[in-house]
Design a protein around this motif. Sequence first.
Motif, PDB file in Angstrom:
ATOM      1  N   MET A   1       0.118 -14.091  -3.179  1.00 58.18           N
ATOM      2  CA  MET A   1      -0.885 -13.197  -2.610  1.00 58.18           C
ATOM      3  C   MET A   1      -0.560 -11.737  -2.830  1.00 58.18           C
ATOM      4  O   MET A   1      -1.445 -10.885  -2.839  1.00 58.18           O
ATOM      5  CB  MET A   1      -1.015 -13.460  -1.110  1.00 58.18           C
ATOM      6  CG  MET A   1      -1.622 -14.799  -0.772  1.00 58.18           C
ATOM      7  SD  MET A   1      -1.709 -15.030   1.008  1.00 58.18           S
ATOM      8  CE  MET A   1      -2.699 -13.604   1.484  1.00 58.18           C
ATOM      9  N   ALA A   2       0.708 -11.431  -2.995  1.00 59.33           N
ATOM     10  CA  ALA A   2       1.133 -10.031  -3.142  1.00 59.33           C
ATOM     11  C   ALA A   2       2.563 -10.015  -3.649  1.00 59.33           C
ATOM     12  O   ALA A   2       3.299 -10.994  -3.513  1.00 59.33           O
ATOM     13  CB  ALA A   2       1.038  -9.292  -1.803  1.00 59.33           C
ATOM     14  N   SER A   3       2.926  -8.906  -4.231  1.00 56.45           N
ATOM     15  CA  SER A   3       4.338  -8.684  -4.544  1.00 56.45           C
ATOM     16  C   SER A   3       4.831  -7.519  -3.692  1.00 56.45           C
ATOM     17  O   SER A   3       4.044  -6.788  -3.095  1.00 56.45           O
ATOM     18  CB  SER A   3       4.544  -8.394  -6.035  1.00 56.45           C
ATOM     19  OG  SER A   3       3.915  -7.187  -6.409  1.00 56.45           O
ATOM     20  N   TYR A   4       6.135  -7.373  -3.637  1.00 56.37           N
ATOM     21  CA  TYR A   4       6.766  -6.324  -2.836  1.00 56.37           C
ATOM     22  C   TYR A   4       7.588  -5.441  -3.767  1.00 56.37           C
ATOM     23  O   TYR A   4       8.347  -5.944  -4.591  1.00 56.37           O
ATOM     24  CB  TYR A   4       7.656  -6.938  -1.766  1.00 56.37           C
ATOM     25  CG  TYR A   4       6.894  -7.706  -0.706  1.00 56.37           C
ATOM     26  CD1 TYR A   4       6.641  -7.145   0.537  1.00 56.37           C
ATOM     27  CD2 TYR A   4       6.429  -8.996  -0.956  1.00 56.37           C
ATOM     28  CE1 TYR A   4       5.939  -7.851   1.516  1.00 56.37           C
ATOM     29  CE2 TYR A   4       5.738  -9.712   0.010  1.00 56.37           C
ATOM     30  CZ  TYR A   4       5.496  -9.137   1.241  1.00 56.37           C
ATOM     31  OH  TYR A   4       4.803  -9.844   2.202  1.00 56.37           O
ATOM     32  N   ALA A   5       7.441  -4.146  -3.616  1.00 50.72           N
ATOM     33  CA  ALA A   5       8.129  -3.209  -4.490  1.00 50.72           C
ATOM     34  C   ALA A   5       8.679  -2.051  -3.671  1.00 50.72           C
ATOM     35  O   ALA A   5       8.115  -1.698  -2.626  1.00 50.72           O
ATOM     36  CB  ALA A   5       7.184  -2.686  -5.566  1.00 50.72           C
ATOM     37  N   ASP A   6       9.772  -1.456  -4.147  1.00 51.30           N
ATOM     38  CA  ASP A   6      10.327  -0.317  -3.423  1.00 51.30           C
ATOM     39  C   ASP A   6       9.952   1.022  -4.046  1.00 51.30           C
ATOM     40  O   ASP A   6      10.417   2.068  -3.605  1.00 51.30           O
ATOM     41  CB  ASP A   6      11.848  -0.436  -3.286  1.00 51.30           C
ATOM     42  CG  ASP A   6      12.557  -0.547  -4.622  1.00 51.30           C
ATOM     43  OD1 ASP A   6      11.946  -0.237  -5.664  1.00 51.30           O
ATOM     44  OD2 ASP A   6      13.734  -0.951  -4.633  1.00 51.30           O
ATOM     45  N   SER A   7       9.094   0.991  -5.065  1.00 53.76           N
ATOM     46  CA  SER A   7       8.616   2.236  -5.661  1.00 53.76           C
ATOM     47  C   SER A   7       7.302   1.972  -6.394  1.00 53.76           C
ATOM     48  O   SER A   7       7.003   0.831  -6.756  1.00 53.76           O
ATOM     49  CB  SER A   7       9.643   2.806  -6.640  1.00 53.76           C
ATOM     50  OG  SER A   7       9.790   1.960  -7.771  1.00 53.76           O
ATOM     51  N   MET A   8       6.542   3.040  -6.638  1.00 54.42           N
ATOM     52  CA  MET A   8       5.280   2.915  -7.352  1.00 54.42           C
ATOM     53  C   MET A   8       5.497   2.394  -8.771  1.00 54.42           C
ATOM     54  O   MET A   8       4.645   1.683  -9.310  1.00 54.42           O
ATOM     55  CB  MET A   8       4.564   4.265  -7.390  1.00 54.42           C
ATOM     56  CG  MET A   8       4.098   4.772  -6.039  1.00 54.42           C
ATOM     57  SD  MET A   8       2.727   3.796  -5.380  1.00 54.42           S
ATOM     58  CE  MET A   8       1.401   4.316  -6.476  1.00 54.42           C
TER      59      MET A   8
ATOM     60  N   ILE B   1      -2.527  -1.112  -3.307  1.00 55.46           N
ATOM     61  CA  ILE B   1      -1.150  -0.885  -2.875  1.00 55.46           C
ATOM     62  C   ILE B   1      -1.181  -0.451  -1.415  1.00 55.46           C
ATOM     63  O   ILE B   1      -1.844   0.530  -1.072  1.00 55.46           O
ATOM     64  CB  ILE B   1      -0.452   0.195  -3.725  1.00 55.46           C
ATOM     65  CG1 ILE B   1      -0.317  -0.270  -5.177  1.00 55.46           C
ATOM     66  CG2 ILE B   1       0.922   0.533  -3.147  1.00 55.46           C
ATOM     67  CD1 ILE B   1       0.267   0.777  -6.108  1.00 55.46           C
ATOM     68  N   ILE B   2      -0.497  -1.205  -0.560  1.00 54.10           N
ATOM     69  CA  ILE B   2      -0.338  -0.816   0.837  1.00 54.10           C
ATOM     70  C   ILE B   2       1.072  -0.247   0.993  1.00 54.10           C
ATOM     71  O   ILE B   2       2.063  -0.944   0.779  1.00 54.10           O
ATOM     72  CB  ILE B   2      -0.517  -2.006   1.801  1.00 54.10           C
ATOM     73  CG1 ILE B   2      -1.872  -2.674   1.583  1.00 54.10           C
ATOM     74  CG2 ILE B   2      -0.369  -1.543   3.245  1.00 54.10           C
ATOM     75  CD1 ILE B   2      -3.055  -1.849   2.008  1.00 54.10           C
ATOM     76  N   ASP B   3       1.147   1.027   1.327  1.00 52.12           N
ATOM     77  CA  ASP B   3       2.430   1.696   1.482  1.00 52.12           C
ATOM     78  C   ASP B   3       2.960   1.427   2.888  1.00 52.12           C
ATOM     79  O   ASP B   3       2.513   2.026   3.864  1.00 52.12           O
ATOM     80  CB  ASP B   3       2.272   3.195   1.236  1.00 52.12           C
ATOM     81  CG  ASP B   3       3.607   3.929   1.203  1.00 52.12           C
ATOM     82  OD1 ASP B   3       4.631   3.327   1.574  1.00 52.12           O
ATOM     83  OD2 ASP B   3       3.618   5.115   0.823  1.00 52.12           O
TER      84      ASP B   3
END
Length: 271
Positions: free
Chosen positions: A210-217, A170-172
Amino acid sequence: MKLKFSFFSVLIAALLLCTSFRAEAVPGTDWNTQTITVIGTGVPPTGTYPAQGRILARRAAVADAYRQLLEIVKGVQIDATTTVEMAMVRSDTINLHVEGVIKGAKIVSENFSPDGAYEVTMQLPMFGAGGLAEAVLERPKEIEPLPEPQTQRISASVTITIDGGYTGLIIDCRGFRVQPVMSPVIKNANGQKIYGHKNLDPDKVIEYGMASYADSMSQASRAGSNPLVIKAVGVEDFNANPVVSMEDARRILSENQSSHFLENTAVVFLY
């Protein structure tokens, strides 16, 4: 180069001849679930019988949904500098493939209201079977190996402890207004790429992204139950590509050698 969308042109032309339609609010692109969702609406022409009016209203709603999908898809960023529309203009092949993908979008729900309006919810996956990635993502001629951790020049006093067992990364990126793209790159502070599509199996990238995007853990399930969490130090290339410190870049690559979460595309960007 002139774009050709005969499928959409016929639908919209027929729609304008037989009825009118109104656009509803569009849910849009969900970069966490990697889907594009639209809601098309249509109303029956005046003077039609109920059964005929319902058929024409549904046809109008479907045409409206296709129109909205096309507009949203054209604006999707493939990478930091290329949108789908740019790729379509450059390549007739991509243009035709995008048209085919949109034609294959699935209707996930339909609703006919008492006043005669018809509503169709249509969804297009960005990755996987029938997804947008099949039409627009480049397949590298050969897979480039991920960089070796020791190639990162950091202070000799820094010791990287390898914990092992990480299920993902996870890249914050919160606070940097990262721009979601289909093919992101992770860089170290020296501008060197440590993760990109050329490092990965192209079939896996097209299937899962390649990745997903999320606004919370809580939405970062793609990274598994024991993710390595790294704070970005910035973003580059029109805010599309996260940057991590030299120490964190070395740690990511070192941990990946035992866990292979990068090769498994178990990557999430918090934004």
